[in-house]
Scaffold this motif. Sequence first.
Motif, PDB file in Angstrom:
ATOM      1  N   GLU A  89       0.830  -1.205   0.000  1.00  0.00           N
ATOM      2  CA  GLU A  89       0.000   0.000   0.000  1.00  0.00           C
ATOM      3  C   GLU A  89       0.867   1.259   0.000  1.00  0.00           C
ATOM      4  OE1 GLU A  89      -3.102  -0.308  -0.423  1.00  0.00           O
ATOM      5  OE2 GLU A  89      -3.434  -2.406   0.077  1.00  0.00           O
ATOM      6  N   ASN A  90       2.057   1.167   0.638  1.00  0.00           N
ATOM      7  CA  ASN A  90       2.949   2.324   0.726  1.00  0.00           C
ATOM      8  C   ASN A  90       3.969   2.363  -0.411  1.00  0.00           C
ATOM      9  OD1 ASN A  90       1.692   3.184   3.088  1.00  0.00           O
ATOM     10  ND2 ASN A  90       3.096   2.040   4.405  1.00  0.00           N
ATOM     11  N   GLY A  91       3.895   1.407  -1.331  1.00  0.00           N
ATOM     12  CA  GLY A  91       4.790   1.403  -2.481  1.00  0.00           C
ATOM     13  C   GLY A  91       6.244   1.153  -2.149  1.00  0.00           C
ATOM     14  N   GLU A  92       6.502   0.368  -1.096  1.00  0.00           N
ATOM     15  CA  GLU A  92       7.881   0.116  -0.677  1.00  0.00           C
ATOM     16  C   GLU A  92       8.427  -1.164  -1.298  1.00  0.00           C
ATOM     17  OE1 GLU A  92       8.124   2.244   3.677  1.00  0.00           O
ATOM     18  OE2 GLU A  92       7.505   0.156   3.604  1.00  0.00           O
ATOM     19  N   ASN A  93       9.755  -1.213  -1.360  1.00  0.00           N
ATOM     20  CA  ASN A  93      10.459  -2.377  -1.883  1.00  0.00           C
ATOM     21  C   ASN A  93      11.297  -3.000  -0.771  1.00  0.00           C
ATOM     22  OD1 ASN A  93       9.611  -1.793  -4.637  1.00  0.00           O
ATOM     23  ND2 ASN A  93      11.069  -0.098  -4.528  1.00  0.00           N
ATOM     24  N   LEU A  94      11.459  -4.322  -0.821  1.00  0.00           N
ATOM     25  CA  LEU A  94      12.144  -5.048   0.235  1.00  0.00           C
ATOM     26  C   LEU A  94      13.267  -5.898  -0.332  1.00  0.00           C
ATOM     27  CD1 LEU A  94       8.956  -6.333   2.093  1.00  0.00           C
ATOM     28  CD2 LEU A  94      10.391  -4.412   2.809  1.00  0.00           C
ATOM     29  N   ILE A  95      14.391  -5.903   0.373  1.00  0.00           N
ATOM     30  CA  ILE A  95      15.491  -6.806   0.079  1.00  0.00           C
ATOM     31  C   ILE A  95      15.609  -7.781   1.244  1.00  0.00           C
ATOM     32  CG2 ILE A  95      17.977  -7.040  -0.250  1.00  0.00           C
ATOM     33  CD1 ILE A  95      17.904  -4.118  -1.349  1.00  0.00           C
ATOM     34  N   PHE A  96      15.474  -9.072   0.966  1.00  0.00           N
ATOM     35  CA  PHE A  96      15.665 -10.099   1.974  1.00  0.00           C
ATOM     36  C   PHE A  96      17.072 -10.656   1.788  1.00  0.00           C
ATOM     37  CE2 PHE A  96      10.928 -11.447   2.508  1.00  0.00           C
ATOM     38  CZ  PHE A  96      10.644 -10.185   3.015  1.00  0.00           C
TER      39      PHE A  96
END
Length: 226
Positions: A89-96
Amino acid sequence: MDQKIREYAKRLKLSWIRQHYHEIEAMSHEEYLLQLFEQEVKQREERKVNQLLSQATLPKIAGKPFEWTHIQMAQGITAEYLLNGHFIENGENLIFYGGVGTGKTYLSTLMGLNAIQKLEKRIKFYTVAGLVNSLLDAHEKGSLSRVFKQIEKLDLLILDELGYIPLHKQGAELLFQVISMCYERKSMIVTTNLQFGQWNLMEKATGIKNHYYTISKYRGWQVVHF
């Protein structure tokens, strides 16, 4: 009359009502209509979720809860924030980031499932090698634009195992073309065993230098350590 009801329901694409309208028991006309519409909507929602699950190509996972004790997250990022899809919803990207067998793929898959079942989001899961092979094949067949359009329709793109298998130049360029296209337009999850400091070169993942978009040039990525 039964035939007419079924015919009109078919024309209106009311498939549940067409098949089951005679099974409803109610105390009033209003209650009867309400039950009909509730069941029709329920069936449509279930059908949509099943279609989204089929299109997502998520790996099959066991139904066990995820173990969070070893996970290190940035300030403001919580398990609930991830599992409930707030990052989308906040348009964020994640690196695991983490080693083999630490749960990166499991968690990204679990988050994808939740985003479909709770939010009806459009998800697609790829291994990086699988996506690159698809891109190369589409490029060879002249259908690359069709693949890009499919990706553009997504709410969340999950890229698994960045850095595990070397990519040649053309494959790496196509991969980062996808990442550049998605940036600030949709959310992404990228799982990797590469330390973030290595991402300015990405030699381990691509075998090349300075001929692709690197993720590290973009802001707005949250790193989750496994």
